[in-house]
Design a protein around this motif. Structure first.
Motif, PDB file in Angstrom:
ATOM      1  N   VAL A 238       0.861  -1.185   0.000  1.00 50.49           N
ATOM      2  CA  VAL A 238       0.000   0.000   0.000  1.00 50.49           C
ATOM      3  C   VAL A 238       0.895   1.232   0.000  1.00 50.49           C
ATOM      4  O   VAL A 238       2.016   1.194   0.478  1.00 50.49           O
ATOM      5  CB  VAL A 238      -0.941   0.032   1.228  1.00 50.49           C
ATOM      6  N   ARG A 239       0.426   2.308  -0.591  1.00 46.47           N
ATOM      7  CA  ARG A 239       1.138   3.591  -0.606  1.00 46.47           C
ATOM      8  C   ARG A 239       2.578   3.459  -1.106  1.00 46.47           C
ATOM      9  O   ARG A 239       3.467   4.170  -0.678  1.00 46.47           O
ATOM     10  CB  ARG A 239       1.141   4.230   0.781  1.00 46.47           C
ATOM     11  N   GLY A 240       2.776   2.524  -2.010  1.00 44.66           N
ATOM     12  CA  GLY A 240       4.106   2.348  -2.581  1.00 44.66           C
ATOM     13  C   GLY A 240       5.104   1.678  -1.662  1.00 44.66           C
ATOM     14  O   GLY A 240       6.301   1.622  -1.983  1.00 44.66           O
ATOM     15  N   ILE A 241       4.660   1.143  -0.529  1.00 44.36           N
ATOM     16  CA  ILE A 241       5.560   0.464   0.403  1.00 44.36           C
ATOM     17  C   ILE A 241       6.007  -0.869  -0.202  1.00 44.36           C
ATOM     18  O   ILE A 241       5.190  -1.671  -0.656  1.00 44.36           O
ATOM     19  CB  ILE A 241       4.862   0.233   1.757  1.00 44.36           C
ATOM     20  N   ARG A 242       7.303  -1.092  -0.223  1.00 43.64           N
ATOM     21  CA  ARG A 242       7.850  -2.360  -0.721  1.00 43.64           C
ATOM     22  C   ARG A 242       7.723  -3.403   0.394  1.00 43.64           C
ATOM     23  O   ARG A 242       8.214  -3.184   1.495  1.00 43.64           O
ATOM     24  CB  ARG A 242       9.315  -2.187  -1.102  1.00 43.64           C
ATOM     25  N   THR A 243       7.057  -4.508   0.130  1.00 42.48           N
ATOM     26  CA  THR A 243       6.905  -5.548   1.138  1.00 42.48           C
ATOM     27  C   THR A 243       7.700  -6.787   0.744  1.00 42.48           C
ATOM     28  O   THR A 243       7.743  -7.173  -0.423  1.00 42.48           O
ATOM     29  CB  THR A 243       5.427  -5.918   1.342  1.00 42.48           C
ATOM     30  N   PHE A 244       8.331  -7.385   1.747  1.00 42.23           N
ATOM     31  CA  PHE A 244       9.174  -8.558   1.537  1.00 42.23           C
ATOM     32  C   PHE A 244       8.837  -9.607   2.588  1.00 42.23           C
ATOM     33  O   PHE A 244       8.216  -9.310   3.608  1.00 42.23           O
ATOM     34  CB  PHE A 244      10.663  -8.199   1.670  1.00 42.23           C
ATOM     35  N   ALA A 245       9.280 -10.831   2.344  1.00 43.36           N
ATOM     36  CA  ALA A 245       9.166 -11.911   3.324  1.00 43.36           C
ATOM     37  C   ALA A 245      10.551 -12.504   3.543  1.00 43.36           C
ATOM     38  O   ALA A 245      11.315 -12.705   2.590  1.00 43.36           O
ATOM     39  CB  ALA A 245       8.201 -12.983   2.844  1.00 43.36           C
ATOM     40  N   LEU A 246      10.867 -12.768   4.778  1.00 52.47           N
ATOM     41  CA  LEU A 246      12.183 -13.283   5.124  1.00 52.47           C
ATOM     42  C   LEU A 246      12.245 -14.791   4.891  1.00 52.47           C
ATOM     43  O   LEU A 246      11.428 -15.548   5.412  1.00 52.47           O
ATOM     44  CB  LEU A 246      12.475 -12.973   6.598  1.00 52.47           C
ATOM     45  N   GLU A 247      13.195 -15.225   4.085  1.00 49.00           N
ATOM     46  CA  GLU A 247      13.481 -16.640   3.856  1.00 49.00           C
ATOM     47  C   GLU A 247      14.994 -16.801   3.926  1.00 49.00           C
ATOM     48  O   GLU A 247      15.688 -16.668   2.921  1.00 49.00           O
ATOM     49  CB  GLU A 247      12.960 -17.095   2.494  1.00 49.00           C
ATOM     50  N   VAL A 248      15.503 -17.070   5.117  1.00 49.95           N
ATOM     51  CA  VAL A 248      16.946 -17.093   5.307  1.00 49.95           C
ATOM     52  C   VAL A 248      17.564 -18.240   4.511  1.00 49.95           C
ATOM     53  O   VAL A 248      17.047 -19.353   4.473  1.00 49.95           O
ATOM     54  CB  VAL A 248      17.301 -17.207   6.810  1.00 49.95           C
ATOM     55  N   ILE A 249      18.659 -17.927   3.823  1.00 47.93           N
ATOM     56  CA  ILE A 249      19.369 -18.926   3.027  1.00 47.93           C
ATOM     57  C   ILE A 249      20.831 -18.952   3.464  1.00 47.93           C
ATOM     58  O   ILE A 249      21.389 -17.928   3.881  1.00 47.93           O
ATOM     59  CB  ILE A 249      19.274 -18.621   1.520  1.00 47.93           C
ATOM     60  N   PRO A 250      21.476 -20.121   3.407  1.00 50.73           N
ATOM     61  CA  PRO A 250      22.892 -20.190   3.795  1.00 50.73           C
ATOM     62  C   PRO A 250      23.761 -19.439   2.802  1.00 50.73           C
ATOM     63  O   PRO A 250      23.504 -19.454   1.595  1.00 50.73           O
ATOM     64  CB  PRO A 250      23.189 -21.689   3.784  1.00 50.73           C
TER      65      PRO A 250
END
Length: 300
Positions: A238-250
């Motif tokens: 919303v409102r141009g907010i960049r959304t991400f999800a954390l997927e930790v990788i080695p």
């Protein structure tokens, strides 16, 4: 070799020490003699049978992801490590047939880096998964120095690393945590917000480790950033907010950068308790009761 294992899903009581074959490294892999490994909340989920992904080998199963130890054998095409090298690293969830809660574990060489000099293995083992999760959350946001970031769950293992890395990279962090954690949050150069109150303010980004949810988008400026703790929790933009999800990788290279910050004192390591393999059930029980401020570590 000895390993923590379980042959059925259930509570901590299903854990026991078993004799299992020593794993052999393949091309590009390294066998590590384990000095310390860490119990994570996901270990509890897998053990109880609540984790949606299948086990790589079925039951019985040896859990464990993080490791600190020494190189015991190297497979073909491994040039960066030699026998005797002290290393740390972690494996992706459920991608090793024998986990790190064993006397030996085999990991890809690319997942490892040299251990911090002079740091006990019980401390070094707390860095890989949680430290990389914190670093990769900040990498996703790519915030310039001077930016503001709100971190929920700031006193947890990942949250503490985020605060330390934010300080080291010139960000202005605010940590949302319990009142008892105020001293810790402020010791890492962050402003403190009590989780007992509704969070307020406007920030360039939010890292939501406490899974408060999309309501936090109201605190992010237009065009800012938001990192959710896992892919299913990522909100719509919303409102141009960049959304991400954390997927930790080695990532051995990125982990090596974190080791330098540990060595320089910029990133502290915390240990909540150390348990021998025979007391793995007690370690799982301790973690399940919550409020842990540091790694729950297993040693052979």
């Amino acid at each position: 070799m000895r390993a923590v294992s379980y042959a059925e899903f259930g509570g901590p009581e299903v854990l026991h020490v078993a004799e299992v074959p020593v794993p052999e490294p393949g091309p590009g892999q390294v066998r590590v003699r384990v000095a310390a490994s860490v119990v994570h909340p996901v270990d509890l989920m897998v053990r109880s049978g609540r984790f949606p992904a299948p086990l790589p080998t079925g039951l019985p199963y040896t859990p464990g992801w993080d490791v600190a130890g020494s190189v015991d054998a190297v497979g073909p095409s491994v040039e960066e490590f030699r026998i005797g090298d002290e290393v740390i690293g972690f494996s992706p969830w459920l991608q090793t047939t024998v986990g790190a809660h064993a006397e030996y574990v085999v990991l890809d060489a690319a997942w490892l880096t040299s251990a911090p000099t002079g740091v006990p293995a019980t401390e070094s083992a707390t860095l890989p998964t949680n430290g990389l999760a914190a670093a990769q959350a900040l990498d996703l946001l790519a915030l310039p120095a001077g930016s503001t970031v709100l971190v929920t769950g700031a006193a947890g293992q990942v949250g503490g690393f985020v605060l330390a890395l934010a300080r080291a990279t010139g960000l202005h962090a605010t940590g949302l945590a319990g009142l008892d954690d105020r001293e810790f949050v402020e010791s890492l150069g962050a402003a403190f917000l009590s989780r007992a109150d509704d969070p307020t303010g406007t920030f360039d980004a939010v890292i939501d480790l406490a899974v408060i949810g999309s309501s936090l988008l109201d605190l992010v400026r237009d065009g800012g950033g938001y990192v959710a703790a896992s892919p299913p929790l990522r909100p719509e933009s919303v409102r141009g907010i960049r959304t991400f999800a954390l997927e930790v990788i080695p990532d051995g290279s990125r982990l090596g950068e974190l080791v330098k910050l540990v060595t320089s004192g910029d990133v502290p390591l915390r240990v909540a308790g150390v348990y021998p393999f025979a007391d793995a059930a007690a370690a799982h029980d301790r973690l399940s009761r919550g409020g842990v401020r540091g790694g729950v570590v297993l040693v052979p």
